[in-house]
Design a protein around this motif. Structure first.
Motif, PDB file in Angstrom:
ATOM      1  N   TRP A 181     -65.852 -85.047  38.980  1.00 10.30           N
ATOM      2  CA  TRP A 181     -65.988 -84.875  40.428  1.00 10.30           C
ATOM      3  C   TRP A 181     -65.259 -83.593  40.812  1.00 10.30           C
ATOM      4  N   HIS A 182     -65.865 -82.792  41.668  1.00 11.81           N
ATOM      5  CA  HIS A 182     -65.245 -81.561  42.151  1.00 11.81           C
ATOM      6  C   HIS A 182     -64.788 -81.707  43.599  1.00 11.81           C
ATOM      7  N   VAL A 183     -64.993 -82.902  44.172  1.00 11.51           N
ATOM      8  CA  VAL A 183     -64.580 -83.193  45.546  1.00 11.51           C
ATOM      9  C   VAL A 183     -63.940 -84.576  45.588  1.00 11.51           C
ATOM     10  N   ALA A 184     -63.270 -84.851  46.699  1.00 15.29           N
ATOM     11  CA  ALA A 184     -62.663 -86.159  46.942  1.00 15.29           C
ATOM     12  C   ALA A 184     -62.938 -86.534  48.393  1.00 15.29           C
ATOM     13  N   PRO A 185     -62.881 -87.828  48.725  1.00 16.56           N
ATOM     14  CA  PRO A 185     -63.068 -88.215  50.119  1.00 16.56           C
ATOM     15  C   PRO A 185     -62.123 -87.442  51.035  1.00 16.56           C
ATOM     16  N   GLY A 186     -62.682 -86.958  52.138  1.00 16.89           N
ATOM     17  CA  GLY A 186     -61.910 -86.187  53.099  1.00 16.89           C
ATOM     18  C   GLY A 186     -62.065 -84.682  52.936  1.00 16.89           C
ATOM     19  N   ASP A 187     -62.574 -84.246  51.778  1.00 19.03           N
ATOM     20  CA  ASP A 187     -62.777 -82.811  51.550  1.00 19.03           C
ATOM     21  C   ASP A 187     -63.902 -82.277  52.427  1.00 19.03           C
ATOM     22  N   ARG A 188     -63.704 -81.064  52.943  1.00 21.08           N
ATOM     23  CA  ARG A 188     -64.768 -80.347  53.656  1.00 21.08           C
ATOM     24  C   ARG A 188     -65.541 -79.540  52.627  1.00 21.08           C
ATOM     25  N   VAL A 189     -66.863 -79.591  52.726  1.00 23.41           N
ATOM     26  CA  VAL A 189     -67.705 -78.813  51.822  1.00 23.41           C
ATOM     27  C   VAL A 189     -68.701 -77.993  52.633  1.00 23.41           C
ATOM     28  N   LYS A 190     -69.119 -76.896  52.037  1.00 23.10           N
ATOM     29  CA  LYS A 190     -70.180 -76.078  52.603  1.00 23.10           C
ATOM     30  C   LYS A 190     -71.423 -76.277  51.747  1.00 23.10           C
ATOM     31  N   ALA A 191     -72.581 -76.088  52.344  1.00 25.05           N
ATOM     32  CA  ALA A 191     -73.825 -76.185  51.592  1.00 25.05           C
ATOM     33  C   ALA A 191     -73.721 -75.268  50.375  1.00 25.05           C
ATOM     34  N   GLY A 192     -74.042 -75.810  49.211  1.00 19.91           N
ATOM     35  CA  GLY A 192     -73.982 -75.037  47.975  1.00 19.91           C
ATOM     36  C   GLY A 192     -72.727 -75.256  47.154  1.00 19.91           C
ATOM     37  N   ASP A 193     -71.666 -75.810  47.763  1.00 16.99           N
ATOM     38  CA  ASP A 193     -70.452 -76.123  46.996  1.00 16.99           C
ATOM     39  C   ASP A 193     -70.779 -77.188  45.942  1.00 16.99           C
ATOM     40  N   THR A 194     -70.144 -77.112  44.785  1.00 18.81           N
ATOM     41  CA  THR A 194     -70.368 -78.108  43.734  1.00 18.81           C
ATOM     42  C   THR A 194     -69.690 -79.417  44.106  1.00 18.81           C
ATOM     43  N   LEU A 195     -70.468 -80.500  44.067  1.00 16.35           N
ATOM     44  CA  LEU A 195     -69.937 -81.833  44.348  1.00 16.35           C
ATOM     45  C   LEU A 195     -69.507 -82.542  43.078  1.00 16.35           C
ATOM     46  N   VAL A 196     -70.386 -82.545  42.092  1.00 20.09           N
ATOM     47  CA  VAL A 196     -70.173 -83.342  40.891  1.00 20.09           C
ATOM     48  C   VAL A 196     -70.901 -82.693  39.716  1.00 20.09           C
ATOM     49  N   ALA A 197     -70.367 -82.899  38.524  1.00 25.46           N
ATOM     50  CA  ALA A 197     -71.047 -82.478  37.299  1.00 25.46           C
ATOM     51  C   ALA A 197     -71.533 -83.737  36.598  1.00 25.46           C
ATOM     52  N   VAL A 198     -72.784 -83.712  36.170  1.00 24.33           N
ATOM     53  CA  VAL A 198     -73.366 -84.852  35.473  1.00 24.33           C
ATOM     54  C   VAL A 198     -73.987 -84.383  34.160  1.00 24.33           C
ATOM     55  N   GLU A 199     -73.999 -85.285  33.189  1.00 22.32           N
ATOM     56  CA  GLU A 199     -74.593 -84.969  31.894  1.00 22.32           C
ATOM     57  C   GLU A 199     -75.844 -85.810  31.690  1.00 22.32           C
ATOM     58  N   THR A 200     -76.933 -85.146  31.360  1.00 19.78           N
ATOM     59  CA  THR A 200     -78.180 -85.822  31.031  1.00 19.78           C
ATOM     60  C   THR A 200     -78.339 -85.796  29.519  1.00 19.78           C
ATOM     61  N   ASP A 201     -79.473 -86.247  29.037  1.00 23.26           N
ATOM     62  CA  ASP A 201     -79.753 -86.174  27.598  1.00 23.26           C
ATOM     63  C   ASP A 201     -79.834 -84.730  27.125  1.00 23.26           C
ATOM     64  N   ALA A 251     -78.406 -81.661  29.084  1.00 28.17           N
ATOM     65  CA  ALA A 251     -77.425 -80.656  29.510  1.00 28.17           C
ATOM     66  C   ALA A 251     -76.450 -81.226  30.534  1.00 28.17           C
ATOM     67  N   VAL A 252     -75.363 -80.476  30.776  1.00 32.10           N
ATOM     68  CA  VAL A 252     -74.459 -80.783  31.883  1.00 32.10           C
ATOM     69  C   VAL A 252     -74.941 -79.967  33.073  1.00 32.10           C
ATOM     70  N   VAL A 253     -75.106 -80.638  34.212  1.00 35.58           N
ATOM     71  CA  VAL A 253     -75.652 -80.017  35.408  1.00 35.58           C
ATOM     72  C   VAL A 253     -74.660 -80.191  36.555  1.00 35.58           C
ATOM     73  N   GLU A 254     -74.377 -79.120  37.287  1.00 40.31           N
ATOM     74  CA  GLU A 254     -73.526 -79.209  38.479  1.00 40.31           C
ATOM     75  C   GLU A 254     -74.430 -79.409  39.686  1.00 40.31           C
TER      76      GLU A 254
END
Length: 64
Positions: free
Chosen positions: A21-41, A43-46
């Protein structure tokens, strides 16, 4: 308040595991900011924020 759902990751992939996770509850984000990184079969995708706002909750823990 809007609900953010995992976007289509392409190639027919429907599942992904949270690696960081690149954010936590209460964080302010702008459109385009990375929220989370996930891994699929393949690749890792942000995943970026689709809009600006304040994070209310993060559903899922690293490894889920």
């Amino acid at each position: 308040m809007s609900t953010f759902r995992l976007p289509d990751l392409g190639e027919g992939l429907h599942e992904a595991e949270i690696t960081a996770w690149h954010v936590a509850p209460g964080d302010r984000v702008k459109a385009g900011d990375t929220l989370v990184a996930v891994e699929t079969d393949k690749a890792v995708v942000e995943i970026p924020a689709p809009e600006s706002g304040v994070v209310q909750q993060c559903h899922g823990a690293v490894g889920e």
